[in-house]
Scaffold this motif. Sequence first.
Motif, PDB file in Angstrom:
ATOM      1  N   ALA A 550       0.830  -1.205   0.000  1.00 31.68           N
ATOM      2  CA  ALA A 550       0.000   0.000   0.000  1.00 31.68           C
ATOM      3  C   ALA A 550       0.866   1.257   0.000  1.00 31.68           C
ATOM      4  O   ALA A 550       0.582   2.229  -0.718  1.00 31.68           O
ATOM      5  N   ALA A 551       1.947   1.247   0.805  1.00 29.27           N
ATOM      6  CA  ALA A 551       2.837   2.410   0.829  1.00 29.27           C
ATOM      7  C   ALA A 551       3.536   2.601  -0.506  1.00 29.27           C
ATOM      8  O   ALA A 551       3.699   3.731  -0.994  1.00 29.27           O
ATOM      9  N   ARG A 552       3.922   1.501  -1.122  1.00 28.83           N
ATOM     10  CA  ARG A 552       4.578   1.595  -2.425  1.00 28.83           C
ATOM     11  C   ARG A 552       3.622   2.119  -3.493  1.00 28.83           C
ATOM     12  O   ARG A 552       4.013   2.916  -4.354  1.00 28.83           O
ATOM     13  N   ALA A 553       2.346   1.687  -3.402  1.00 25.96           N
ATOM     14  CA  ALA A 553       1.369   2.152  -4.389  1.00 25.96           C
ATOM     15  C   ALA A 553       1.124   3.641  -4.257  1.00 25.96           C
ATOM     16  O   ALA A 553       0.946   4.347  -5.258  1.00 25.96           O
ATOM     17  N   ARG A 554       1.100   4.134  -3.008  1.00 30.71           N
ATOM     18  CA  ARG A 554       0.878   5.569  -2.820  1.00 30.71           C
ATOM     19  C   ARG A 554       2.034   6.393  -3.361  1.00 30.71           C
ATOM     20  O   ARG A 554       1.853   7.525  -3.817  1.00 30.71           O
ATOM     21  N   ALA A 555       3.241   5.833  -3.309  1.00 30.47           N
ATOM     22  CA  ALA A 555       4.410   6.572  -3.775  1.00 30.47           C
ATOM     23  C   ALA A 555       4.708   6.367  -5.258  1.00 30.47           C
ATOM     24  O   ALA A 555       5.604   6.999  -5.804  1.00 30.47           O
ATOM     25  N   ALA A 556       3.958   5.496  -5.898  1.00 29.42           N
ATOM     26  CA  ALA A 556       4.242   5.166  -7.293  1.00 29.42           C
ATOM     27  C   ALA A 556       3.691   6.234  -8.227  1.00 29.42           C
ATOM     28  O   ALA A 556       3.029   7.180  -7.826  1.00 29.42           O
ATOM     29  N   GLN A 557       3.959   6.046  -9.513  1.00 33.49           N
ATOM     30  CA  GLN A 557       3.469   6.954 -10.535  1.00 33.49           C
ATOM     31  C   GLN A 557       1.949   6.818 -10.666  1.00 33.49           C
ATOM     32  O   GLN A 557       1.355   5.852 -10.195  1.00 33.49           O
ATOM     33  N   PRO A 558       1.285   7.786 -11.312  1.00 32.01           N
ATOM     34  CA  PRO A 558      -0.168   7.692 -11.516  1.00 32.01           C
ATOM     35  C   PRO A 558      -0.542   6.395 -12.231  1.00 32.01           C
ATOM     36  O   PRO A 558       0.201   5.883 -13.073  1.00 32.01           O
ATOM     37  N   ARG A 559      -1.695   5.876 -11.879  1.00 30.13           N
ATOM     38  CA  ARG A 559      -2.148   4.608 -12.438  1.00 30.13           C
ATOM     39  C   ARG A 559      -2.514   4.752 -13.909  1.00 30.13           C
ATOM     40  O   ARG A 559      -3.016   5.779 -14.340  1.00 30.13           O
ATOM     41  N   VAL A 560      -2.249   3.678 -14.655  1.00 31.64           N
ATOM     42  CA  VAL A 560      -2.641   3.616 -16.062  1.00 31.64           C
ATOM     43  C   VAL A 560      -3.396   2.314 -16.275  1.00 31.64           C
ATOM     44  O   VAL A 560      -3.382   1.417 -15.440  1.00 31.64           O
ATOM     45  N   ALA A 561      -4.082   2.216 -17.409  1.00 26.08           N
ATOM     46  CA  ALA A 561      -4.861   1.020 -17.705  1.00 26.08           C
ATOM     47  C   ALA A 561      -3.948  -0.185 -17.898  1.00 26.08           C
ATOM     48  O   ALA A 561      -2.801  -0.065 -18.342  1.00 26.08           O
ATOM     49  N   THR A 562      -4.458  -1.368 -17.567  1.00 27.04           N
ATOM     50  CA  THR A 562      -3.707  -2.602 -17.778  1.00 27.04           C
ATOM     51  C   THR A 562      -3.485  -2.825 -19.273  1.00 27.04           C
ATOM     52  O   THR A 562      -4.333  -2.476 -20.094  1.00 27.04           O
ATOM     53  N   TRP A 563      -2.339  -3.378 -19.619  1.00 29.22           N
ATOM     54  CA  TRP A 563      -2.032  -3.646 -21.025  1.00 29.22           C
ATOM     55  C   TRP A 563      -3.139  -4.501 -21.633  1.00 29.22           C
ATOM     56  O   TRP A 563      -3.515  -5.552 -21.112  1.00 29.22           O
ATOM     57  N   ASP A 564      -3.703  -4.040 -22.734  1.00 32.19           N
ATOM     58  CA  ASP A 564      -4.893  -4.654 -23.315  1.00 32.19           C
ATOM     59  C   ASP A 564      -4.653  -5.179 -24.722  1.00 32.19           C
ATOM     60  O   ASP A 564      -5.555  -5.188 -25.556  1.00 32.19           O
ATOM     61  N   CYS A 565      -3.415  -5.585 -25.018  1.00 34.68           N
ATOM     62  CA  CYS A 565      -3.087  -6.202 -26.304  1.00 34.68           C
ATOM     63  C   CYS A 565      -3.367  -5.278 -27.485  1.00 34.68           C
ATOM     64  O   CYS A 565      -3.741  -5.728 -28.577  1.00 34.68           O
ATOM     65  N   GLY A 566      -3.235  -3.976 -27.275  1.00 28.11           N
ATOM     66  CA  GLY A 566      -3.385  -3.039 -28.361  1.00 28.11           C
ATOM     67  C   GLY A 566      -4.773  -2.490 -28.572  1.00 28.11           C
ATOM     68  O   GLY A 566      -4.977  -1.660 -29.459  1.00 28.11           O
ATOM     69  N   TYR A 567      -5.742  -2.898 -27.783  1.00 32.80           N
ATOM     70  CA  TYR A 567      -7.094  -2.338 -27.933  1.00 32.80           C
ATOM     71  C   TYR A 567      -7.089  -0.887 -27.484  1.00 32.80           C
ATOM     72  O   TYR A 567      -6.583  -0.544 -26.419  1.00 32.80           O
ATOM     73  N   ALA A 568      -7.675  -0.031 -28.293  1.00 32.87           N
ATOM     74  CA  ALA A 568      -7.666   1.400 -27.991  1.00 32.87           C
ATOM     75  C   ALA A 568      -8.732   1.785 -26.982  1.00 32.87           C
ATOM     76  O   ALA A 568      -8.588   2.774 -26.271  1.00 32.87           O
ATOM     77  N   ALA A 569      -9.820   1.027 -26.922  1.00 28.41           N
ATOM     78  CA  ALA A 569     -10.928   1.383 -26.040  1.00 28.41           C
ATOM     79  C   ALA A 569     -11.406   0.135 -25.305  1.00 28.41           C
ATOM     80  O   ALA A 569     -12.417  -0.472 -25.673  1.00 28.41           O
ATOM     81  N   PRO A 570     -10.675  -0.322 -24.281  1.00 27.59           N
ATOM     82  CA  PRO A 570     -11.100  -1.525 -23.551  1.00 27.59           C
ATOM     83  C   PRO A 570     -12.429  -1.283 -22.846  1.00 27.59           C
ATOM     84  O   PRO A 570     -12.740  -0.184 -22.422  1.00 27.59           O
ATOM     85  N   SER A 571     -13.213  -2.352 -22.738  1.00 27.67           N
ATOM     86  CA  SER A 571     -14.510  -2.260 -22.074  1.00 27.67           C
ATOM     87  C   SER A 571     -14.714  -3.481 -21.198  1.00 27.67           C
ATOM     88  O   SER A 571     -13.923  -4.438 -21.217  1.00 27.67           O
ATOM     89  N   ALA A 572     -15.818  -3.457 -20.429  1.00 32.57           N
ATOM     90  CA  ALA A 572     -16.125  -4.575 -19.542  1.00 32.57           C
ATOM     91  C   ALA A 572     -16.395  -5.859 -20.319  1.00 32.57           C
ATOM     92  O   ALA A 572     -16.307  -6.956 -19.757  1.00 32.57           O
ATOM     93  N   ARG A 573     -16.719  -5.759 -21.609  1.00 34.84           N
ATOM     94  CA  ARG A 573     -16.990  -6.951 -22.410  1.00 34.84           C
ATOM     95  C   ARG A 573     -15.748  -7.804 -22.601  1.00 34.84           C
ATOM     96  O   ARG A 573     -15.844  -8.971 -22.971  1.00 34.84           O
TER      97      ARG A 573
END
Length: 665
Positions: A550-573
Motif C-alpha cells: 500500500a505504501a509503495r502504491a501511494r508513492a508510485a506513478q499515476p495509475r494507467v490502464a492494464t495492457w490490453d493487447c493493443g485495444y484502444a478502447a477496452p470495455s467490460a466486455r
Amino acid sequence: MGRRTAVVVPVSEILVVAAISLAAASGVPGLFLPRRGRAGEWLAAAAIVAAGACGAVASVAVLLGGPARPLSLAWAVPGGRLAVEVDALSAAFVLPISLLAALGAVYGLAYWAQDAHRDNGRKLRAFYGAVTAGMLLQVIARNAVLFLAGWEIMALAAFVLVSTEDDKPAAREVGYVYLVATRFGTLAIFAMFALLAAGGGTLDFDGWPRALASPVGDAIFVLGLVGFGLKAGVMPLHVWLPGAHATAPSHVSALMSGVLIKMGIYGLVRLTSLCAQPPAWWGHTLLALGVLSAVLGVGFALGQHDLKRLLAYHSVENIGIICMGLGVAVLGRARGRGELVALGLAGALLHVWNHGLYKGLLFLSAGSVAHTAGTREIDRLGGLWRRMPWTGLAFLVGAVAICGLPPLNGLVSELLLYLGLYRAGTMDGGHLWLAGALAAPGLALAGALAVACFVKVLGVAFLGEPRTPAVARAREAGAAMLAPMAVLAGGCALVGLGAPLVVPLLERATVAWTGGAVAAPLDGLAPLAAVSAASAALLAGLALVGGWLAARARAAQPRVATWDCGYAAPSARMQYTASSFAEMLVRQLGWALRPDTHAPRLEAPFPAAASFASHVPDTVLDRGVSPTFAAAGAVFDRLRLIQRGSIHAYLLYILGTLLVLLLRI
C-alpha cells in the motif's frame, strides 16, 4: 429444626425457554402497529437480540462445564411431555442459532426496512421469530411430541419466509417445492418416532436406546436419514435447498443456511448418540453421502450465475463435510476406536459452527451486493471492490474461510476431519482403511473446487470494471448491515487464531454424544496450538506485506490502464465471465452436472450477431423429480375422464366392481 432441602434451579434450561418465548413473541407487536413507521421492526429486533443473548449465555455456560438439569412438566397432549434439557450437545446448536438469529435481525433493519416493504415486512419479522423459536425448542426437547412441535413450527415458518415475496411466481414455486420436500421429511420422521416408541415403550428420548438396539434399529436409522437428510440438504435429497436459499431475503438465507439446515444434522447427531454400538454400515453410509454431497455440491456451485444460488450449493457441500465427520465418529464408535470418535465428532460440530459463521457472512455480503447493485447475477456485476470495499473484504474473509485456507476457521475443522480420515485409513480391519482412503481425496477435491469457485466469484463480481450502469452507481452498505458482517468475520478469525480455546467445548459435546464416556483427548490428536500459531504468523506476514504494498502504491506513478493487447478502447466486455472461467471444470464434471449450452454456429466469413449462454440445472430436481411429477400429473389429468359428474356413470362403476368381486368368489 428440620433439614433444609437444596433447590436445584435449571438455569440454562430456563434461559433457553425465555429465549424461545422472546423469539416467538418478537413479531407480534408489529402486527398491531401501523404499516408505516419503524416501531414494530425495532421492537422485533430488540426481542430477537435479547433472545439471542439468553440462548448464548445458557449454551456457553453448559459448554464451559455447567451441569444440565432436565426440566419436565405435565402436558395434556397424548404422549407429550414438556421435557427439556440443555446438555452440551444441545448447547452446541443453541449457540449458533442464537448468534445468527440476533445478527440477522439487526441486518434486517436496513436490508428489509418496513417503510420499503410495507406489504410483507410485518409478516417476515413475525415468522423470523417463529422459526428461531422452533429451532431452539427442538434442540432442547426430550420428548417426541415436543420435538415435533418445534420441528413443525420451524418448517412451516420457514415456508412463509421462503415465499416472503409471494406476489412473484418464482417465489411461490420455490415455496411449494420446499413445502412438499419438508412434508416428505416430516412423514419419515413421524414413522421413525413411531418405531422408536414401539421399541422403547415411550415417546421420551430416555427409552429409545433399547429400540435402536432392536431388530428395527436399521429401519429407524434409514427413516431418520431420509427425514433429517431432507432438512439438511444431503445430496440427492437437496432438491428444495438451492431455490429456497436463493429466493428468500438474504438475512433469512443466512439463518437457513447457517443453522436451519443444521437441524437435520442435529437430528442425525442426536439419533446416533442414542445407540451405544451402531452398525458400521451406518458410518459408511454417512461417509459416502458426505463425499457425494461435498464434491457434487461444489460442482453445481461452479456452474451457477446467481450469487445466492451459488452459495446455496456450497451449503450442500458443507453439509457433506459435516456428514463425513459424523460418519467417521459413528465408525469409531462401532469399532471401539475413541480417536476416530473424538476427531470425527469434534470436526463435525466445529464445522457446524464454522459454516454458520462464514456462510452467514457470505449470504449477508451477497445481500449487501444485491441491495445496492440491484442484481444477483454474477455476470452483471464487476468492479464492486472500489465501490463497496468493506463488503468486498467481508466476502473475501468468508471465501478464504469456506475454502479451508489459513489463517481462518475453516482450516481447523477440516484439519480435524483430515486427521480422522488419515487414522481410519491406517487402521486394519472393518474396511476402515478403505473408507479413509476414498473419503480423504474426495474432501481434498471439494476443497480445490471451492477455491476455483470463489476465485471466479471474487474476480468476476468484485474486480475488473462494472458491467452495468446500476453496478457503477453502487455504494457501500450502511452500518446496520456492516456491523453483523464484522461480527461474523471476527468469529472466523477468532476460531482460526484461537483454535485451542474451542477444544474443551468440543470435548464436552463429544462426551454428551458418547453418553458420558471420554472418547480420547483432542489435544493429543490434533496440533491445534501449532496451527493457530502458524496462522497468526501468516496473518502478521500478510499485514506487513499488505502495508508495504500500500505504501509503495501511494508513492508510485499515476495509475494507467492494464495492457490490453493493443485495444484502444477496452470495455467490460473484454473481461472474463463466470461461465467462461468455470467452463473447463464444469465440462469435466459434465457426467453429473449435465450443463445446457446454447452456442452459435459461425459458418459464414461474416456471421451475423450471435450470443452464447450456458446453464447448469439441478440434475435431481429439474431432470428427475419435476419431470416425474409432471408425467404423473398428466396421467391423473387423463383419469379425470372417469369423473363425468353423472350418477348413472357412478352406478355403472359400482355395478362393474360388484360383478368383478362376484366372479372372484
